[in-house]
Design an enzyme around this catalytic site. Sequence first.
Site, PDB file in Angstrom:
ATOM      1  N   TYR A   4       2.237  -9.199   8.371  1.00 56.37           N
ATOM      2  CA  TYR A   4       1.715  -8.660   7.119  1.00 56.37           C
ATOM      3  C   TYR A   4       1.393  -9.795   6.157  1.00 56.37           C
ATOM      4  CZ  TYR A   4       1.320  -6.198   2.718  1.00 56.37           C
ATOM      5  OH  TYR A   4       0.843  -5.728   1.517  1.00 56.37           O
ATOM      6  N   GLU A  22      -5.263  -7.340   1.122  1.00 62.08           N
ATOM      7  CA  GLU A  22      -4.218  -7.111   2.114  1.00 62.08           C
ATOM      8  C   GLU A  22      -4.796  -7.298   3.513  1.00 62.08           C
ATOM      9  OE1 GLU A  22      -0.913  -3.728   2.054  1.00 62.08           O
ATOM     10  OE2 GLU A  22      -2.686  -3.077   3.143  1.00 62.08           O
TER      11      GLU A  22
END
Length: 391
Positions: A109, A197
């Site tokens: 992530y 993101e």
Amino acid sequence: MDIHEYQAKELLSGFGIRIPKGGLAYSPEQAAYRARDIGGGQWVVKAQVHSGGRGKVGGVRLCKDESAVYSAADELFGSRLHTAQSGDSGKVVYRVYVEGAVAIKREMYLGLVLDRITERIMVVASPNGGIEIEDLSSNQPDQLIRCIVEPAVGMQSFQAREIAFELGIDAANIRDATDIILAAYRAFEELDATMVEINPLVESIEGKLYAVDSKMTFDDNALFRHPEIAELRDKSQEDARETRATDRGLRYVGFDGNIGCIANGAGLGMATLDKIARAGAVPANFLDIGGAASPDKVAKALRLVRSDDNVEVILVNVFAGINRCDWVADGIVQALTLDPPNRPIVVRLAGTNVDQGRKILSRSGLPVIRANTLDEAVSRAVRALGTQVPK
Ligand code: GDP
Ligand code: MN
């Protein structure tokens, strides 16, 4: 403003981040054509909606031949995806993105957000990706890597390298990972994003790093200087009420309650919502008409609030400084004369030209419930819930 995954990836690719080969499709035929064009033996067909968590609800399909690509796309088009992030009404799929599948070794992530506490851009990363950040921060908070960037100097290579090491990246890929993190930061800054993101950031079996999924959100107030970003807006993915408001220069946020609110100024608007909540009721929206609002703008605001079927009572709360109560009253009368009220409307006016404003309302003969203070306005609005328009 949010954009689609394929748009975010295209932007990131422009900053040097490696993305899988892919193409957009508006029909199953086009999706199959894209797969053939991309080549290889496995593809991923991905619903393009403004929401993450698509994988869990069938919005991301791994396909092993062209006919599987065709049927996956066929099923997705026109369907409504209800994800953990999409709200009750879900998001309708009008576009799919076809990609050559990456053979994944590991999912990580990487996110950049505006941290309001430190007033800095913060990088958040985790060696375990592919799950939403909300789950990461509640289930494995100790795994989260955080790094604050000093705006005066921007992100430094050593910071990016440290994050890469903490992600457990292979030695051979540290340089590449460092470049990806720095590139994501540059994209954030140069494009006036509020969120970037990459989830998952993937290490492939053959040892390459890919942005396999990406999301970006932009600062609406900076869009004027990024026309190429502004044109990526997809109204089909927005709350219809909010789209209508944005198109009319009004600041509107939709909620689930039944008291429609109109106020001038964000502070007064929020105070109005608080008072309604304290009185045990639920607002249908926040709407700020701003300063020096013309009668026309007020009328538009009123029509917008009335277009929400859940609204049972409307509460107008104006404390005029730069605004003028007579203009606000003119706007109310203009909207209600064209389209007589079928729901009670409570109006509280104070400040500049309040006497003229009140006179305009009483002369109009319209069934407006008047109030002198905010407290009075809120209690009258709550009391009016479930009642009919006074004749
Ligand atoms: P999201 O569910 O909306 O976040 O959509 P993602 O694009 O992140 O996809 C969800 C999951 O599908 C990922 O975490 C991966 O596990 C899987 N996935 C997506 N693309 C690929 C791919 O190219 N290859 C493989 N093997 N899995 C993929
Ligand atoms: Mn994802």
